[in-house]
Write a protein that holds these residues in place. Structure first.
Motif, PDB file in Angstrom:
ATOM      1  N   LYS A  68      -0.891 -11.371  -2.880  1.00  0.00           N
ATOM      2  CA  LYS A  68       0.510 -10.935  -2.961  1.00  0.00           C
ATOM      3  C   LYS A  68       0.724 -10.017  -4.165  1.00  0.00           C
ATOM      4  CE  LYS A  68       5.208 -12.619  -3.108  1.00  0.00           C
ATOM      5  NZ  LYS A  68       6.085 -13.776  -3.224  1.00  0.00           N
ATOM      6  N   GLU A  71      -0.766  -5.094  -2.532  1.00  0.00           N
ATOM      7  CA  GLU A  71      -0.854  -4.310  -1.305  1.00  0.00           C
ATOM      8  C   GLU A  71      -1.082  -2.827  -1.562  1.00  0.00           C
ATOM      9  OE1 GLU A  71       1.783  -6.271  -2.103  1.00  0.00           O
ATOM     10  OE2 GLU A  71       1.498  -7.990  -0.778  1.00  0.00           O
ATOM     11  N   ASN A  72      -0.618  -2.320  -2.693  1.00  0.00           N
ATOM     12  CA  ASN A  72      -0.773  -0.898  -3.008  1.00  0.00           C
ATOM     13  C   ASN A  72      -1.796  -0.639  -4.112  1.00  0.00           C
ATOM     14  OD1 ASN A  72       1.132   0.233  -1.134  1.00  0.00           O
ATOM     15  ND2 ASN A  72       2.722  -0.740  -2.364  1.00  0.00           N
ATOM     16  N   TRP A  74      -4.910  -0.481  -3.925  1.00  0.00           N
ATOM     17  CA  TRP A  74      -5.989   0.382  -3.454  1.00  0.00           C
ATOM     18  C   TRP A  74      -5.780   1.835  -3.868  1.00  0.00           C
ATOM     19  CZ3 TRP A  74      -4.754   4.374  -0.162  1.00  0.00           C
ATOM     20  CH2 TRP A  74      -3.496   4.315   0.443  1.00  0.00           C
ATOM     21  N   LEU A 113      -6.864  -5.311   1.099  1.00  0.00           N
ATOM     22  CA  LEU A 113      -5.481  -5.785   1.231  1.00  0.00           C
ATOM     23  C   LEU A 113      -4.523  -4.653   1.607  1.00  0.00           C
ATOM     24  CD1 LEU A 113      -5.392  -8.086  -1.918  1.00  0.00           C
ATOM     25  CD2 LEU A 113      -5.778  -8.772   0.458  1.00  0.00           C
ATOM     26  N   LYS A 114      -5.061  -3.452   1.690  1.00  0.00           N
ATOM     27  CA  LYS A 114      -4.262  -2.272   2.057  1.00  0.00           C
ATOM     28  C   LYS A 114      -3.555  -2.547   3.380  1.00  0.00           C
ATOM     29  CE  LYS A 114      -4.949   2.563   3.379  1.00  0.00           C
ATOM     30  NZ  LYS A 114      -5.956   3.638   3.515  1.00  0.00           N
ATOM     31  N   PRO A 115      -2.245  -2.313   3.429  1.00  0.00           N
ATOM     32  CA  PRO A 115      -1.509  -2.565   4.674  1.00  0.00           C
ATOM     33  C   PRO A 115      -2.017  -1.671   5.811  1.00  0.00           C
ATOM     34  CG  PRO A 115       0.000  -1.994   2.882  1.00  0.00           C
ATOM     35  CD  PRO A 115      -1.394  -1.799   2.372  1.00  0.00           C
ATOM     36  N   ALA A 116      -2.016  -2.219   6.988  1.00  0.00           N
ATOM     37  CA  ALA A 116      -2.414  -1.441   8.167  1.00  0.00           C
ATOM     38  C   ALA A 116      -1.345  -0.385   8.430  1.00  0.00           C
ATOM     39  CB  ALA A 116      -2.554  -2.357   9.372  1.00  0.00           C
ATOM     40  N   SER A 118       1.506   1.634  10.158  1.00  0.00           N
ATOM     41  CA  SER A 118       2.557   1.105  11.021  1.00  0.00           C
ATOM     42  C   SER A 118       2.522   1.705  12.424  1.00  0.00           C
ATOM     43  CB  SER A 118       3.928   1.337  10.381  1.00  0.00           C
ATOM     44  OG  SER A 118       4.170   2.722  10.263  1.00  0.00           O
TER      45      SER A 118
END
Length: 120
Positions: A68, A71-72, A74, A113-116, A118
């Motif tokens: 948590k 996420e950013n 990376w 952990l980089k968000p997929a 959208s």
């Protein structure tokens, strides 16, 4: 005299056989594979309170449960340095070598952990 010569010869031959056996044993062993950085190892280290030689119960996961807030991370070109700052300052541990398998694994895990995307 003949017995002494034969004994000396036998001892020398036995020593040569032992040396040859040791060389054969060494050459038949496969070298241990070097550990490779991995996301899985990074995930394990992320939750390990012993990271950086710590003597407390803190881990990366203590402040960032399940990644948590990272996420950013990376995007950070100095991610390894940032990880070391957390280990040294927040967790009172010893900074990792930047080229170590441990550091590379932590970087891989945090980058995972980089968000997929959208898809919109």
């Amino acid at each position: 005299m003949l017995f002494a010569t034969m004994s000396a010869f036998s001892i020398h031959a036995m020593a040569a056989d032992k040396t040859a056996a040791k060389k054969s044993l060494k050459s038949s062993r496969t070298p241990a594979a070097e550990p490779m950085p991995s996301v899985e190892e990074g995930m394990r280290l992320f939750s390990d309170p012993a990271l950086g030689g710590l003597n407390n119960q803190k881990s990366c996961n203590s402040c960032h449960p399940s990644g948590k807030g990272l996420e950013n991370a990376w995007k950070n070109p100095s991610l390894a340095d940032r990880i070391n700052k957390c280990i040294a300052a927040t967790m009172n541990g010893k900074a990792l070598k930047l080229d170590s398998v441990e550091m590379q694994s932590l970087v891989l895990y945090i980058k995972s952990l980089k968000p997929a995307p959208s898809g919109y």
